[in-house]
Design an enzyme around this catalytic site. Structure first.
Site, PDB file in Angstrom:
ATOM      1  N   LYS A 143     -17.022 -10.363  18.338  1.00 53.62           N
ATOM      2  CA  LYS A 143     -16.672  -9.073  17.718  1.00 53.62           C
ATOM      3  C   LYS A 143     -15.885  -8.268  18.731  1.00 53.62           C
ATOM      4  CE  LYS A 143     -17.373  -6.878  13.801  1.00 53.62           C
ATOM      5  NZ  LYS A 143     -17.506  -7.511  12.483  1.00 53.62           N
TER       6      LYS A 143
HETATM    7  P1  NAD Z   1     -13.700   0.470   5.876  1.00 54.97           P
HETATM    8  O1  NAD Z   1     -13.306   1.271   7.050  1.00 54.97           O
HETATM    9  O2  NAD Z   1     -12.634  -0.074   4.980  1.00 54.97           O
HETATM   10  O3  NAD Z   1     -14.711   1.289   4.933  1.00 54.97           O
HETATM   11  C1  NAD Z   1     -15.832   1.971   5.396  1.00 54.97           C
HETATM   12  C2  NAD Z   1     -16.160   3.020   4.351  1.00 54.97           C
HETATM   13  O4  NAD Z   1     -17.373   3.667   4.709  1.00 54.97           O
HETATM   14  C3  NAD Z   1     -15.117   4.109   4.219  1.00 54.97           C
HETATM   15  O5  NAD Z   1     -14.948   4.421   2.850  1.00 54.97           O
HETATM   16  C4  NAD Z   1     -15.755   5.290   4.930  1.00 54.97           C
HETATM   17  O6  NAD Z   1     -15.270   6.529   4.436  1.00 54.97           O
HETATM   18  C5  NAD Z   1     -17.196   5.064   4.574  1.00 54.97           C
HETATM   19  N1  NAD Z   1     -18.157   5.763   5.439  1.00 54.97           N
HETATM   20  C6  NAD Z   1     -18.117   5.966   6.777  1.00 54.97           C
HETATM   21  N2  NAD Z   1     -19.182   6.689   7.164  1.00 54.97           N
HETATM   22  C7  NAD Z   1     -19.896   6.944   6.044  1.00 54.97           C
HETATM   23  C8  NAD Z   1     -21.091   7.650   5.780  1.00 54.97           C
HETATM   24  N3  NAD Z   1     -21.763   8.248   6.761  1.00 54.97           N
HETATM   25  N4  NAD Z   1     -21.541   7.706   4.504  1.00 54.97           N
HETATM   26  C9  NAD Z   1     -20.870   7.094   3.501  1.00 54.97           C
HETATM   27  N5  NAD Z   1     -19.722   6.417   3.693  1.00 54.97           N
HETATM   28  C10 NAD Z   1     -19.253   6.355   4.945  1.00 54.97           C
HETATM   29  O7  NAD Z   1     -14.626  -0.705   6.448  1.00 54.97           O
HETATM   30  P2  NAD Z   1     -15.006  -2.079   5.761  1.00 54.97           P
HETATM   31  O8  NAD Z   1     -14.113  -3.138   6.314  1.00 54.97           O
HETATM   32  O9  NAD Z   1     -15.132  -1.901   4.296  1.00 54.97           O
HETATM   33  O10 NAD Z   1     -16.436  -2.335   6.412  1.00 54.97           O
HETATM   34  C11 NAD Z   1     -17.624  -1.719   5.905  1.00 54.97           C
HETATM   35  C12 NAD Z   1     -18.841  -2.453   6.442  1.00 54.97           C
HETATM   36  O11 NAD Z   1     -18.765  -3.829   6.053  1.00 54.97           O
HETATM   37  C13 NAD Z   1     -18.981  -2.472   7.967  1.00 54.97           C
HETATM   38  O12 NAD Z   1     -20.346  -2.470   8.293  1.00 54.97           O
HETATM   39  C14 NAD Z   1     -18.356  -3.807   8.348  1.00 54.97           C
HETATM   40  O13 NAD Z   1     -18.813  -4.289   9.604  1.00 54.97           O
HETATM   41  C15 NAD Z   1     -18.845  -4.650   7.202  1.00 54.97           C
HETATM   42  N6  NAD Z   1     -18.063  -5.860   6.979  1.00 54.97           N
HETATM   43  C16 NAD Z   1     -16.725  -5.819   6.731  1.00 54.97           C
HETATM   44  C17 NAD Z   1     -16.035  -6.992   6.486  1.00 54.97           C
HETATM   45  C18 NAD Z   1     -14.572  -6.989   6.122  1.00 54.97           C
HETATM   46  O14 NAD Z   1     -14.042  -8.072   5.809  1.00 54.97           O
HETATM   47  N7  NAD Z   1     -13.886  -5.862   6.115  1.00 54.97           N
HETATM   48  C19 NAD Z   1     -16.690  -8.219   6.549  1.00 54.97           C
HETATM   49  C20 NAD Z   1     -18.076  -8.242   6.799  1.00 54.97           C
HETATM   50  C21 NAD Z   1     -18.747  -7.049   7.009  1.00 54.97           C
END
Ligand code: NAD
Length: 452
Positions: A143
């Site tokens: 990561k």
């Molecule tokens: P992103 O940045 O696209 O989205 C994150 C979202 O969470 C945004 O809408 C943001 O406004 C919101 N957010 C932030 N703080 C918040 C809060 N306190 N309350 C409510 N909403 C809040 O990120 P993402 O890529 O969608 O990732 C989200 C999660 O999924 C993370 O934990 C990431 O590690 C995990 N993840 C992502 C992927 C991927 O392919 N993108 C894969 C596996 C896991």
């Protein structure tokens, strides 16, 4: 210093960097923070370590082997000085942690977020080791992250941060060494900059990162893959609770990449989104919130609170909305000891990484909430990243249907293997999933002679 204090200090350091127009004034910022749900004080690392320890104990793993698996293979921390549009040099910290490479090249996302620190990146790297093993793709776990707030930067500044980060860490990366992907605060455009920077030093190498734009040998289906994988998991788990997609209501915490795609695809199955949040606020509606319409608002630069036809609610209360499925898709530690009892759903499918603390997990189990754990539920992204890498190495592209079908097969297989194991051992899916991942990594490491 406590984690909370360190978060506050990071946030303050960011705020002190001064001068950016998008920044809230002090009072507005404070009010906004008060409206946001609190994250747990327990760190991501403590969460992952706890679950690892539980599974390792059940597997009767030797203590010396457990200590190899608990620690990272390599941890790199670099300084990223970037001259920004205010004329000043801002210094960020960048991290890349490679946890375990027994099963293949290291693989894991890069996060741009002001709260990124070594502890968090270390935990997320370890989670990737188990995740890639659980879904059976030939990778290790890694990561990366930079403690920058991308929302406070202009596009050119974000590009400078990405390129500078790649310059500092390229020596430990590459298609056979370690392959980054997007995570919170980064996207396909970020991956394009990273690939271009890597290419300056090594020649055109699309397989050095995944999650790239389609125009740059990205894979069809990658952007939606994590959300789609979450929905495949829901479909596998639904019969256990007699849930039918067309009668299912759901709530999404964090309408970003993962949350928005999960919502859109759930909606295609006929399910109804009754609540949703992002970093700016939360809304709910018994009649349903249109995920496609909301997606367009977000794509145009809006927030969930700009949606017409739903009521706003304090983000902290989102967890109380009555629904069948709650999908945390924001940050880690959002379901914790203080709020787990208020969760009003029958199933949690963890789109985010480490959204549930161990104490909260126990509370949910006591309340008969079925939890499909992150380490398997959000693996769709890395599975399609794997497909992208395979396509890049062959310079051959699959169509979207082939990608989605293959993703479905791998996610279903992972769910069935893990749930059979959970049933046999009478343990939660999370414990069974960790056991499965650890066992496969130990087998690979032993067969290589790494543990001799
Ligand atoms: P992103 O940045 O696209 O989205 C994150 C979202 O969470 C945004 O809408 C943001 O406004 C919101 N957010 C932030 N703080 C918040 C809060 N306190 N309350 C409510 N909403 C809040 O990120 P993402 O890529 O969608 O990732 C989200 C999660 O999924 C993370 O934990 C990431 O590690 C995990 N993840 C992502 C992927 C991927 O392919 N993108 C894969 C596996 C896991």
């Amino acid at each position: 210093m406590t984690k909370e204090a360190s978060r506050e200090q990071t946030a303050k350091a960011q705020a002190d960097e001064g001068g950016r127009q998008a920044r809230d004034d002090a009072q507005g910022k404070e009010e906004k923070e008060q409206r946001q749900p609190q994250r747990a004080e327990v760190s991501n690392y403590e969460i992952v370590s706890h679950y690892f320890g539980k599974a390792a104990e059940r597997l009767d793993l030797d203590e010396d082997i457990a200590s190899v698996l608990r620690s990272s293979y390599r941890e790199v921390q670099v300084q990223i000085p970037v001259k920004q549009n205010d004329g000043k040099i801002h210094v960020y910290a960048g991290y890349r942690v490679q946890h375990n490479g027994a099963r293949g090249p290291y693989k894991g996302g890069i996060r741009f977020h002001p709260e990124v620190d070594l502890d968090e990146v270390r935990a997320l790297a370890e989670l990737m080791t188990w995740k890639t093993a659980i879904v059976g793709i030939p990778y290790g776990g890694a990561k990366g992250g930079v403690n920058v707030n991308p929302k406070q930067l202009e596009e050119g500044e974000r590009q400078s941060v990405a390129r500078s980060f790649m310059d500092k860490i390229e020596k430990v990366l590459g298609p056979t060494r370690d392959i980054p992907a997007p995570d919170v605060g980064t996207n396909a455009q970020t991956m394009a900059w990273l690939m271009d920077e890597y290419g300056k030093l090594h020649g055109h190498t699309p397989a050095c990162v995944t999650g790239k734009p389609i125009a740059l040998e990205g894979s069809y289906g990658r952007e939606a893959a994590t959300g789609r994988g979450v929905v495949y998991m829901y479909r596998e788990a639904a019969p256990l609770l007699d849930l039918k997609p067309s009668e299912t209501s759901f709530v999404v915490q964090g309408f970003g990449n993962v949350g928005s795609w999960a919502a859109r695809i759930m909606q295609q199955l006929g399910s109804k989104m009754v609540g949703v949040s992002d970093a700016e606020g939360a809304i709910h509606s018994e009649d349903g919130i249109d995920a496609d319409k909301l997606g367009e608002i977000i794509d145009d630069g809006g927030t969930v609170t700009d949606y017409d036809g739903a009521e706003q609610l304090p983000p902290d209360d989102l967890i109380e909305l009555e629904c069948d499925v709650f999908i945390p898709a924001a940050l880690g530690g959002m379901i914790h000891k203080q709020n787990a009892d208020r969760l009003n759903a029958r199933m949690v499918v963890e789109g985010a990484n480490s959204p549930t603390t161990p104490a909260a997990d126990d509370i949910l189990a006591g309340n008969d909430v079925l939890v499909v754990p992150d380490v398997m539920a959000n693996a769709g992204g890395v599975v399609v990243s794997y497909f992208e890498w395979v396509q890049n190495l062959q310079h051959f592209r699959w169509d979207e249907r082939e990608v989605n079908d293959r993703l479905g097969r791998m996610m279903r297989k992972a769910f069935r293997e893990v749930s059979a194991r959970a049933k046999e051992g009478d343990v939660p899916l999370r414990v069974a999933a960790y056991e499965q991942g650890i066992e496969r990594v130990v087998e690979a490491a032993s067969t290589r002679g790494y543990l001799d």
